[in-house]
Design an enzyme around this catalytic site. Structure first.
Site, PDB file in Angstrom:
ATOM      1  N   ALA A  24     -16.869   1.858  -9.768  1.00  0.00           N
ATOM      2  CA  ALA A  24     -17.326   3.249  -9.784  1.00  0.00           C
ATOM      3  C   ALA A  24     -18.134   3.603  -8.535  1.00  0.00           C
ATOM      4  O   ALA A  24     -18.446   2.747  -7.699  1.00  0.00           O
ATOM      5  CB  ALA A  24     -18.159   3.494 -11.037  1.00  0.00           C
ATOM      6  N   HIS A  25     -18.491   4.881  -8.441  1.00  0.00           N
ATOM      7  CA  HIS A  25     -19.143   5.412  -7.247  1.00  0.00           C
ATOM      8  C   HIS A  25     -20.492   4.749  -6.952  1.00  0.00           C
ATOM      9  O   HIS A  25     -21.270   4.456  -7.849  1.00  0.00           O
ATOM     10  CB  HIS A  25     -19.311   6.936  -7.338  1.00  0.00           C
ATOM     11  CG  HIS A  25     -20.103   7.416  -8.522  1.00  0.00           C
ATOM     12  ND1 HIS A  25     -20.670   8.665  -8.565  1.00  0.00           N
ATOM     13  CD2 HIS A  25     -20.415   6.829  -9.685  1.00  0.00           C
ATOM     14  CE1 HIS A  25     -21.309   8.826  -9.700  1.00  0.00           C
ATOM     15  NE2 HIS A  25     -21.149   7.716 -10.403  1.00  0.00           N
TER      16      HIS A  25
END
Length: 349
Positions: A240-241
């Site tokens: 994820a980011h």
């Protein structure tokens, strides 16, 4: 493409017993090999196949003592397993040694393409993208604006790299992986809806990384999602980011690393592990498959398992206890029965 046993021996710094001119043109397991095959023997359990194999040449360890005649040409080396892995790598390199630009493909006039590259048909390379020397971009791939792909990097068919992402040298990204898609960022609103938060960062993948098929690495909200040097990611992984995966860490299939989590170097993470966001995992952490990590791990080089995860020793003790629950239930019922009998006897007195 074919080679003689002598040529293979020279490549591996080995010695030959048998016909040095034996021709080999394919690699095969010793129990399945036939004429023209080159095989190897490293596990003693398979030694019987050495005396019956139809391979034209077999690589064995220098210290192996033969107990029967061998029909195949024998190539003796210090380490048969390592030597055969070298041949597999050479074979794969030759097989994938493509050069040139296939049509139809689109390369923006402002893109910079290095020497000796391969760009497959239906590939789209956007403005200001850079492709390093010797890189291979297989068909149906996409490079967005300002993407950088390093030297000798391979993107297999269908890889999508969004704008501004940076991929280092000697990286391998397998089919249909997506690099730089938006991070999962939404702001809840008073009316119950969600407002998308623009993701303006990028993904940085350092040298010698391998990314499996259908794996997704999200771009950062701001800054970078970073995959450090030597990381190996299996198929179907979600990073994820703003996450960071430390150098030489390996992660197995279907694992998810949530936003802003920092995974240390040299970690080993099994399949279907879930890791929450905004935590860190210490260097050398090992996590068993199907575990759930809900807090930071600060001790280095420890093993963990379970959901929520606990130390590996505690997890294994828990598993033993779980297996004994039916037996324990019966003992509790027996104890309850005995206690009731004692209570009844006391009441009757």
């Amino acid at each position: 493409m074919q080679f003689t046993a002598k040529e293979v021996s020279l490549l591996l710094n080995g010695t030959i017993e048998g016909n040095p001119d034996a021709i080999v043109f394919k690699l095969a397991k010793i129990e399945e090999a036939n004429e023209g095959s080159l095989s190897f023997l490293a596990n003693p359990k398979y030694e019987s196949h050495l005396y019956t194999t139809q391979a034209s040449a077999v690589i064995i360890n220098k210290d192996l003592e033969l107990t029967q005649p061998v029909k195949a040409t024998v190539i003796r080396v210090d380490d048969a397993y390592s030597s055969f892995s070298i041949l597999l790598e050479k074979y794969n390199t030759l097989k994938l040694n493509k050069v040139g630009i296939e049509e139809p493909s689109f390369i923006h006039p402002d893109a910079v393409i290095g020497k000796d590259v391969f760009i497959g048909a239906f590939t789209y390379i956007s403005a200001n993208a850079k492709v390093g020397d010797g890189a291979k971009i297989y068909p149906h791939s996409f490079l967005g604006d300002n993407v950088e792909v390093g030297a000798s990097t391979t993107l297999f068919s269908g890889v999508k790299v969004y704008h501004d992402c940076i991929i280092g040298n000697n990286v391998i990204i397998h089919s249909n992986a997506v690099i730089g898609s938006d991070g999962f960022g939404f702001a809840p609103q008073a009316d119950g809806s969600y407002h998308k938060i623009s993701q303006i960062g990028n993904v940085v993948i350092e040298d010698w990384v391998e990314v499996g098929a259908n794996t997704c690495i999200d771009r950062a909200t701001m800054g970078s999602t970073v995959i450090r040097k030597g990381v190996k990611l299996d198929n179907l992984i979600q990073i994820a980011h703003n996450a960071e995966v430390g150098a030489n860490t390996v992660i197995a299939s279907q694992t998810g690393v949530s936003g802003s989590t920092k995974v240390g170097e040299n970690c080993i993470i099994g399949g279907q592990v879930g890791i929450v966001g905004h935590i860190s995992l210490a260097k050398g952490t090992q996590i068993q498959a199907k575990s759930g990590i809900n807090k930071s791990i600060e001790e280095e080089n420890k093993k963990w398992g379970g959901a929520p995860a606990t130390t590996y020793q505690n997890y294994m003790r828990s598993q033993v206890i779980i297996q004994r629950l039916p037996e324990m239930e019966k003992k509790i019922e027996d104890l309850q029965r005995i206690l009731k009998e004692l209570q009844d006897n006391t009441t009757n007195k």
